[in-house]
Design a protein around this motif. Structure first.
Motif, PDB file in Angstrom:
ATOM      1  N   VAL A  35       8.033  -8.529   2.108  1.00 27.47           N
ATOM      2  CA  VAL A  35       6.975  -8.141   1.145  1.00 27.47           C
ATOM      3  C   VAL A  35       6.959  -9.524   0.277  1.00 27.47           C
ATOM      4  CG1 VAL A  35       6.687  -6.623  -0.854  1.00 27.47           C
ATOM      5  CG2 VAL A  35       8.027  -5.841   1.230  1.00 27.47           C
ATOM      6  N   ASN A  72       6.577 -15.358  -4.235  1.00 21.39           N
ATOM      7  CA  ASN A  72       7.859 -14.899  -4.018  1.00 21.39           C
ATOM      8  C   ASN A  72       8.024 -13.527  -3.429  1.00 21.39           C
ATOM      9  OD1 ASN A  72       7.640 -13.162  -6.231  1.00 21.39           O
ATOM     10  ND2 ASN A  72       8.960 -14.334  -7.605  1.00 21.39           N
ATOM     11  N   VAL A  74      10.500 -10.595  -0.990  1.00 23.85           N
ATOM     12  CA  VAL A  74      11.876 -10.100  -0.481  1.00 23.85           C
ATOM     13  C   VAL A  74      11.886 -10.023   1.134  1.00 23.85           C
ATOM     14  CG1 VAL A  74      11.268  -7.637  -0.961  1.00 23.85           C
ATOM     15  CG2 VAL A  74      13.541  -8.406  -0.624  1.00 23.85           C
ATOM     16  N   LYS A  76      14.646  -8.924   4.253  1.00 25.37           N
ATOM     17  CA  LYS A  76      15.841  -8.442   4.796  1.00 25.37           C
ATOM     18  C   LYS A  76      16.918  -8.646   3.455  1.00 25.37           C
ATOM     19  CE  LYS A  76      15.532  -9.117   9.658  1.00 25.37           C
ATOM     20  NZ  LYS A  76      15.820  -9.886  10.686  1.00 25.37           N
ATOM     21  N   GLY A  77      16.390  -8.134   2.357  1.00 23.31           N
ATOM     22  CA  GLY A  77      17.264  -8.289   1.008  1.00 23.31           C
ATOM     23  C   GLY A  77      17.535  -9.559   0.443  1.00 23.31           C
ATOM     24  N   HIS A  78      16.901 -10.655   1.345  1.00 24.50           N
ATOM     25  CA  HIS A  78      16.864 -11.961   0.588  1.00 24.50           C
ATOM     26  C   HIS A  78      15.882 -12.163  -0.254  1.00 24.50           C
ATOM     27  CE1 HIS A  78      20.190 -12.942   3.445  1.00 24.50           C
ATOM     28  NE2 HIS A  78      19.551 -12.382   4.320  1.00 24.50           N
ATOM     29  N   HIS A  79      15.957 -12.834  -1.426  1.00 22.85           N
ATOM     30  CA  HIS A  79      14.914 -13.164  -2.335  1.00 22.85           C
ATOM     31  C   HIS A  79      14.502 -14.551  -1.768  1.00 22.85           C
ATOM     32  CE1 HIS A  79      12.697 -13.779  -5.955  1.00 22.85           C
ATOM     33  NE2 HIS A  79      13.299 -15.153  -6.037  1.00 22.85           N
ATOM     34  N   GLN A 112      21.170 -19.042  -7.626  1.00 21.36           N
ATOM     35  CA  GLN A 112      21.371 -17.435  -7.949  1.00 21.36           C
ATOM     36  C   GLN A 112      21.282 -17.059  -6.436  1.00 21.36           C
ATOM     37  OE1 GLN A 112      22.523 -15.095 -10.072  1.00 21.36           O
ATOM     38  NE2 GLN A 112      21.997 -16.302 -11.370  1.00 21.36           N
ATOM     39  N   GLY A 113      21.447 -17.738  -5.531  1.00 18.51           N
ATOM     40  CA  GLY A 113      21.485 -17.053  -4.096  1.00 18.51           C
ATOM     41  C   GLY A 113      20.173 -16.563  -3.661  1.00 18.51           C
ATOM     42  N   GLY A 114      19.307 -17.037  -3.950  1.00 13.03           N
ATOM     43  CA  GLY A 114      17.786 -16.935  -3.283  1.00 13.03           C
ATOM     44  C   GLY A 114      17.615 -18.192  -2.345  1.00 13.03           C
TER      45      GLY A 114
ATOM     46  N   ASN B  72       9.787  -9.966 -11.425  1.00 11.02           N
ATOM     47  CA  ASN B  72      10.669 -10.067 -10.388  1.00 11.02           C
ATOM     48  C   ASN B  72      11.554 -11.264 -10.267  1.00 11.02           C
ATOM     49  OD1 ASN B  72       9.229 -11.996  -9.188  1.00 11.02           O
ATOM     50  ND2 ASN B  72       8.352 -10.773  -7.438  1.00 11.02           N
ATOM     51  N   GLY B  73      12.371 -11.359  -9.479  1.00 10.14           N
ATOM     52  CA  GLY B  73      13.536 -12.265  -9.569  1.00 10.14           C
ATOM     53  C   GLY B  73      14.688 -12.193  -8.780  1.00 10.14           C
ATOM     54  N   VAL B  74      15.625 -12.759  -8.915  1.00 12.32           N
ATOM     55  CA  VAL B  74      16.847 -12.874  -8.094  1.00 12.32           C
ATOM     56  C   VAL B  74      18.263 -12.861  -8.759  1.00 12.32           C
ATOM     57  CG1 VAL B  74      16.934 -15.577  -7.959  1.00 12.32           C
ATOM     58  CG2 VAL B  74      18.063 -14.194  -6.243  1.00 12.32           C
ATOM     59  N   LYS B  76      22.130 -12.931  -8.264  1.00 12.45           N
ATOM     60  CA  LYS B  76      23.599 -12.857  -7.426  1.00 12.45           C
ATOM     61  C   LYS B  76      22.965 -12.631  -5.956  1.00 12.45           C
ATOM     62  CE  LYS B  76      27.288 -11.758 -10.610  1.00 12.45           C
ATOM     63  NZ  LYS B  76      28.226 -10.913 -10.933  1.00 12.45           N
ATOM     64  N   GLY B  77      21.933 -13.287  -5.389  1.00 13.42           N
ATOM     65  CA  GLY B  77      21.482 -13.128  -3.966  1.00 13.42           C
ATOM     66  C   GLY B  77      20.570 -12.015  -3.704  1.00 13.42           C
ATOM     67  N   HIS B  78      20.186 -11.070  -4.902  1.00 11.07           N
ATOM     68  CA  HIS B  78      19.635  -9.680  -4.565  1.00 11.07           C
ATOM     69  C   HIS B  78      18.385  -9.840  -5.303  1.00 11.07           C
ATOM     70  CE1 HIS B  78      23.286  -7.292  -3.478  1.00 11.07           C
ATOM     71  NE2 HIS B  78      23.904  -8.211  -4.297  1.00 11.07           N
ATOM     72  N   HIS B  79      17.221  -9.490  -4.588  1.00 14.19           N
ATOM     73  CA  HIS B  79      15.785  -9.489  -5.083  1.00 14.19           C
ATOM     74  C   HIS B  79      15.778  -8.315  -6.027  1.00 14.19           C
ATOM     75  CE1 HIS B  79      11.508 -10.201  -5.113  1.00 14.19           C
ATOM     76  NE2 HIS B  79      11.532  -8.500  -4.948  1.00 14.19           N
ATOM     77  N   VAL B 109       9.513  -2.716  -1.414  1.00 12.14           N
ATOM     78  CA  VAL B 109      10.598  -3.669  -1.602  1.00 12.14           C
ATOM     79  C   VAL B 109      11.866  -2.828  -1.343  1.00 12.14           C
ATOM     80  CG1 VAL B 109      11.817  -4.656  -3.903  1.00 12.14           C
ATOM     81  CG2 VAL B 109       9.307  -4.914  -3.461  1.00 12.14           C
ATOM     82  N   GLN B 112      12.833  -3.164   2.164  1.00 15.64           N
ATOM     83  CA  GLN B 112      13.350  -4.405   2.495  1.00 15.64           C
ATOM     84  C   GLN B 112      14.659  -4.869   2.136  1.00 15.64           C
ATOM     85  OE1 GLN B 112      12.729  -7.204   5.121  1.00 15.64           O
ATOM     86  NE2 GLN B 112      10.789  -5.896   5.061  1.00 15.64           N
ATOM     87  N   GLY B 113      15.018  -4.190   1.395  1.00 17.07           N
ATOM     88  CA  GLY B 113      16.331  -4.312   0.998  1.00 17.07           C
ATOM     89  C   GLY B 113      16.704  -5.173  -0.501  1.00 17.07           C
ATOM     90  N   GLY B 114      15.481  -5.204  -1.322  1.00 20.72           N
ATOM     91  CA  GLY B 114      15.450  -5.280  -2.683  1.00 20.72           C
ATOM     92  C   GLY B 114      15.923  -4.314  -3.371  1.00 20.72           C
TER      93      GLY B 114
END
Ligand SMILES: [Mg+2]
Ligand SMILES: [Mg+2]
Lengths: 183, 183
Positions: A35, A72, A74, A76-79, A112-114, B72-74, B76-79, B109, B112-114
Motif C-alpha cells: 500500500v 510512502n 507499508v 509486509k509491516g515495513h514502512h 526510526q526503523g523505516g 502517516n509515518g513510522v 519503531k519500524g511500525h507503519h 494498511v 499489510q501489517g501497518g
C-alpha cells in the motif's frame, strides 16, 4: 505533439517516472502486494471563493516546498518512504536534485526503523536504480566534507540495484526491497 | 474574535484537533520518538500563471477528495496510518464522518501489517480516544449489515483507549500505540 514509437522493449514510452510509479503502486494495491501512495503537492492557499450551488474555487494559491519525500506506504509491516528523481545526465547523478530537508527526512525515517530510499531514473538511457538511504547518506556526507557534488554513474551502478522495466508492474521496486530485507 | 480563557487544565484552548496533532508530531520528531506527518490536502490545479521574476501563482484549483487518511509515518519500524475526526455530538460518534475509501484504505494498511487507527475528539467535552482499525471495522460492518449508523459513546469508551491531554506532547497517542504493540 506526436512521439515516434520506439521499438525497444518497454522503454521510452514517453511517460514520466512519476506516471510509471503511480501505475506500479496501483498494481501493488490491486494485487494486495503493498500500500504505497504519492503524497499530494503541498499548496499554500490564500484565497478561496464559495459560489452558491457549486464547489469551492481556489482563486489564489502558491506551491510550497514539501517537508518530506514523494511516496510512502507499508509493505509486509515495513514502512517505505522514498523520493523519485530523474536526471538528463548520463555520466552522474547530481546531488543538487535533493533538498537538505529530504535528506534529513530520509535519515529520520531510517533511524526510526523505516526503509528510506531513492528511485533514480537516467532519462536518456531509461535506466532505473534504487539506492537505499545508507548509500545516499555516504555520498551526501562526501559532498558536505568538500567532495564531489554528484554520484558517478559507476557508483550508482555499484551501490544501488537496477530495477528492470516490465509491463505490469512497470517498475517492480518491491523486488529490490525484498533483497534489502533478506540481507 | 477573543475567546474567554477557560481555567480547566489543558482543555479548550481553542485549537483544533489538527493543530494539536501537528504540535504533537513536531514534538515526536524533535525528540526522535516517531516520524509522523500530515499529508497535504489534495488539490486539482486547473490554471497556473508564471509571472516574470516571481513565484508561480495558482489561479484556479479545486479541492479533491483524499484517497487515504490524514496522517502517516513510522514508529519503531511500525507503519502508522490514521485519520483524525472531531464531532460535536456528545452521545455517539456518527459513522458518516468516514468516507468508504478511508475505511478501505485503513483495512488495506492493516492487512499489510501497518497500524491503522482513528483519533476521535468529542469537542464539547474535549475527550480524545484512539480506536484501532479492527474495532472500527466491526462498527462499520454493523452499519453495512443494517445496524446503527454511529458508535455510541459507551462503545467508544469500551472499545478504544482514552488519550489524556498533556502539555508536551499535547496528545500523546504513541503511548496507546505502545499498549497495542505490547498485546
Ligand atoms: Mg521527486
Ligand atoms: Mg480528518
Amino acid at each position: 505533439s506526436v512521439r515516434p514509437q520506439i521499438k525497444a522493449g518497454f522503454s521510452n514510452r514517453g511517460k514520466t517516472l512519476e506516471d510509471d510509479l503511480n501505475e506500479t503502486n496501483s498494481f501493488y494495491l490491486a494485487q494486495g502486494i503493498a500500500v504505497v501512495h504519492k503524497k499530494p503537492t503541498p499548496i499554500q492557499i490564500v484565497d478561496v471563493h464559495y459560489p452558491k450551488r457549486s464547489a469551492a474555487v481556489i482563486k489564489e494559491a502558491y506551491f510550497k516546498q514539501a517537508s518530506t519525500t514523494d511516496y510512502n506506504g507499508v509493505y509486509k509491516g515495513h514502512h517505505l518512504d522514498f523520493e523519485a528523481k530523474e536526471t538528463q545526465n548520463t555520466t552522474s547523478f547530481p546531488l543538487k536534485n535533493f533538498h537538505e530537508h529530504q535528506i534529513v527526512h530520509m535519515m529520520n525515517v531510517t533511524k526510526q526503523g523505516g526503509i528510506a530510499f531513492v528511485i533514480i531514473r537516467f532519462a536518456v538511457t531509461d535506466e532505473i536504480y534504487l539506492m537505499n538511504y545508507p548509500e545516499i547518506h555516504f555520498f551526501w556526507k562526501r559532498m558536505q566534507d568538500g567532495g564531489r557534488k554528484s554520484i558517478t554513474k559507476e557508483e550508482v551502478e555499484a551501490e544501488s540495484k537496477r530495477i528492470p522495466l516490465g509491463f505490469q508492474p512497470r517498475i517492480d521496486y518491491i523486488k529490490v526491497i525484498d533483497s534489502i530485507l533478506s540481507k
